[in-house]
Design an enzyme around this catalytic site. Structure first.
Site, short mmCIF file in Angstrom:
data_model
loop_
_atom_site.label_atom_id
_atom_site.label_comp_id
_atom_site.label_asym_id
_atom_site.label_seq_id
_atom_site.Cartn_x
_atom_site.Cartn_y
_atom_site.Cartn_z
N LYS A 45 0.85 -1.19 0.00
CA LYS A 45 0.00 0.00 0.00
C LYS A 45 0.89 1.24 0.00
CE LYS A 45 -2.30 -0.78 3.80
NZ LYS A 45 -3.14 -0.65 5.01
N LYS A 76 -7.28 -5.81 -2.83
CA LYS A 76 -8.12 -5.15 -1.83
C LYS A 76 -8.66 -3.83 -2.36
CE LYS A 76 -6.07 -4.73 2.12
NZ LYS A 76 -4.92 -4.43 3.00
#
EC number: 4.2.3.153
Length: 251
Positions: free
Chosen positions: A29, A87
């Site tokens: 991320k 995700k």
């Protein structure tokens, strides 16, 4: 319970590689772009190459708007770059139907390319602060869209934690709803070692952490430390043993 660790780049991923025996999933991320901020495709590829081949890589595609086409392209980019778990933070979806529309597009884009990849519909424990879908709607959104997992994180990283917004009994209902639909249930949001007892007892499948394994407990300025990853895993294992034995654990 699987342990997901979120490095912010290749250097931290190499630190994760040093602690590979203690973790299960390496999550890519970009924290400065949000709770589920998306990193660059080349960073996903580099991290995939940096960690052991038997450790799956997860990648966020961002705190996304209600734009199914845009999000589907982003998700395809993540899976093409080497991610196994994709995700999607449903930040801009205000209704369940919007969430389902986005996630169905993601599922199709990802599964058409790599059927075995796992798609994760992610929501926010502090949804009330940003106006997105209710946390307990996530399992239904994931199930209706054909996703593989439902996840909760926190949207605003200002020191508040998962259980500050969704207490353990509500998290337990989230896990129950996910499992009833055949989904994995993942929980994150400034999770600390002291949270592992309730997370274990409610049957969480994946726990996601960053700050808890960073120097000084700081997800932003601290760096991931292999010895902290090992300590976190040791406490996870202790909680699991005690839970299996039915012995109360004192944190």
């Amino acid at each position: 319970m699987l342990l997901l660790i979120s490095p912010d780049g290749v250097d931290e991923a190499l630190e994760c590689a040093k602690a590979a025996e203690h973790l299960d999933i390496v999550d890519v991320k970009k924290p400065d772009e949000g709770s589920l901020g998306a990193n660059f495709p080349w960073v996903i590829r580099e991290i995939r190459d940096a960690v052991p081949a038997d450790k799956p890589v997860s990648a966020t595609v961002g705190d996304v708007p209600y734009k199914p086409g845009t999000v589907a392209q982003a998700a395809l980019g993540a899976v093409v770059s080497g991610a196994t778990y994709i995700k999607v933070g449903l930040y801009g979806c205000t209704t369940s139907d919007q969430g389902v529309e986005v996630m169905r597009a993601v599922v199709r884009a990802v599964k058409d390319h790599r059927p075995e990849a796992l798609v994760v519909a992610s929501g926010y424990a502090d949804a009330h602060r940003i106006g997105c879908v209710n946390p307990l709607a996530l399992p239904d959104i994931a199930a209706r869209s054909g996703a593989d997992a439902a996840m909760l994180d926190t949207a605003i990283k200002n020191g508040t934690r998962l259980f500050d917004h969704v207490p353990p009994d509500v998290c337990a209902e989230f896990v129950r709803l996910a499992h009833a639909s055949g989904l994995l249930a993942a929980l994150a949001g400034s999770v600390k070692q002291t949270d592992l007892g309730p997370l274990t007892r409610i049957g969480t499948d994946i726990v996601g952490v960053r700050g808890a394994v960073c120097e000084g407990g700081d997800r932003n300025s601290g760096r991931i430390q292999p010895h902290l990853v090992a300590a976190f895993r040791a406490e996870m294992d202790r909680q699991a043993r005690e839970h299996t034995a039915g012995v109360p654990v004192v944190n």
